[in-house]
Design a protein around this motif. Sequence first.
Motif, short mmCIF file in Angstrom:
data_model
loop_
_atom_site.label_atom_id
_atom_site.label_comp_id
_atom_site.label_asym_id
_atom_site.label_seq_id
_atom_site.Cartn_x
_atom_site.Cartn_y
_atom_site.Cartn_z
N UNK A 281 0.83 -1.21 0.00
CA UNK A 281 0.00 0.00 0.00
C UNK A 281 0.86 1.26 0.00
N UNK A 282 1.90 1.28 0.85
CA UNK A 282 2.76 2.47 0.91
C UNK A 282 3.47 2.71 -0.41
N UNK A 283 3.99 1.66 -1.02
CA UNK A 283 4.69 1.81 -2.30
C UNK A 283 3.75 2.38 -3.37
N UNK A 284 2.51 1.94 -3.36
CA UNK A 284 1.53 2.45 -4.32
C UNK A 284 1.23 3.92 -4.07
N UNK A 285 0.99 4.25 -2.79
CA UNK A 285 0.55 5.61 -2.47
C UNK A 285 1.69 6.62 -2.52
N UNK A 286 2.87 6.24 -2.02
CA UNK A 286 3.98 7.19 -1.91
C UNK A 286 4.82 7.25 -3.19
N UNK A 287 5.03 6.07 -3.80
CA UNK A 287 5.93 6.00 -4.96
C UNK A 287 5.19 5.85 -6.28
#
Length: 328
Positions: A281-287
């Motif tokens: 989720x973080x990789x999708x949202x942040x990167x």
Amino acid sequence: MKKVLITGAAGFLGSHLCDRFIKEGFHVIGMDNLITGDLKNIEHLFKLEQFEFYHHDVTKFVHVPGELDYILHFASPASPIDYLKIPIQTLKVGALGTHNLLGLAKEKKARILIASTSEVYGDPLVHPQTEEYYGNVNTIGPRGVYDEAKRFQESITMAYHRFHGLETRIVRIFNTYGPRMRLNDGRVIPAFMGQALRGEDLTVFGDGSQTRSFCYVDDEIEGIFRLLMSDYVLPVNIGNPHEITIKDFAEEIIKLTGTTQKIIYKPLPQDDPLVRQPDITKAKEILGWEPKVERAEGMQKTFDYFKTLSKEELEKTEHRDFTSRNKK
């Protein structure tokens, strides 16, 4: 031209990172002590003016002349065969090596990205694994030398960020595969493909119900590059969330390679994770990142690479049997 130091440059991921940063127009300094790396992975770069190589062990003092913009620390054994064979070196590169490179980054005012691993989660009790999960690690088990080296690596990196204001990034890498993997490194994909190419039965540890999630190397490198260039300082999972059991995966390999071998079962090594699946989720949202390469496509490219290896390279493959070393 910006300058980047990549440690573990002759290894699987390190060599692909060298290619990516050359393509992006960087001057690349590769560094490796060649304990597990292989110069053939980067020999195509030696003719380039924007590439230089240092044969050096990062657990010793690291000096790089001139300015330096980025450091990517990928020097470490990363497979069970390696870190069970050289446990002290594994701990030292995670501790002393990371300390040396953080000091270099501080001196050069460079941004540093540390390669951590999904192994910081140990044999997880939370599934899938989010970055907020603290893990379930046996500190004194045979795998602890790798797991705890990486956990310490994350801790000292955040200490340098908080105390010295150093620009740091931490990537938690899940199972990655592709060309340039060592056929004798003990990980699942090269182990299965090596056995298939040698006409051996495929060895599954345990009952094969344990899971892994495999990310193709091009996708992994893209995620790492985006994280380095981002403003996010906390750990980020980079991996493929599509989970598969080891038994099903072995059957996929048999189908892919067109072999007639069967699957044989051996006892599960101590502390071998029963599940492994990243929450990205973080990789999708942040990167704005998620994997693009389907497993069938990536596995075909990987198998095509392994088929190019010499008979000698196939025959020197070390078998992935840890049971005698991992008895409780």
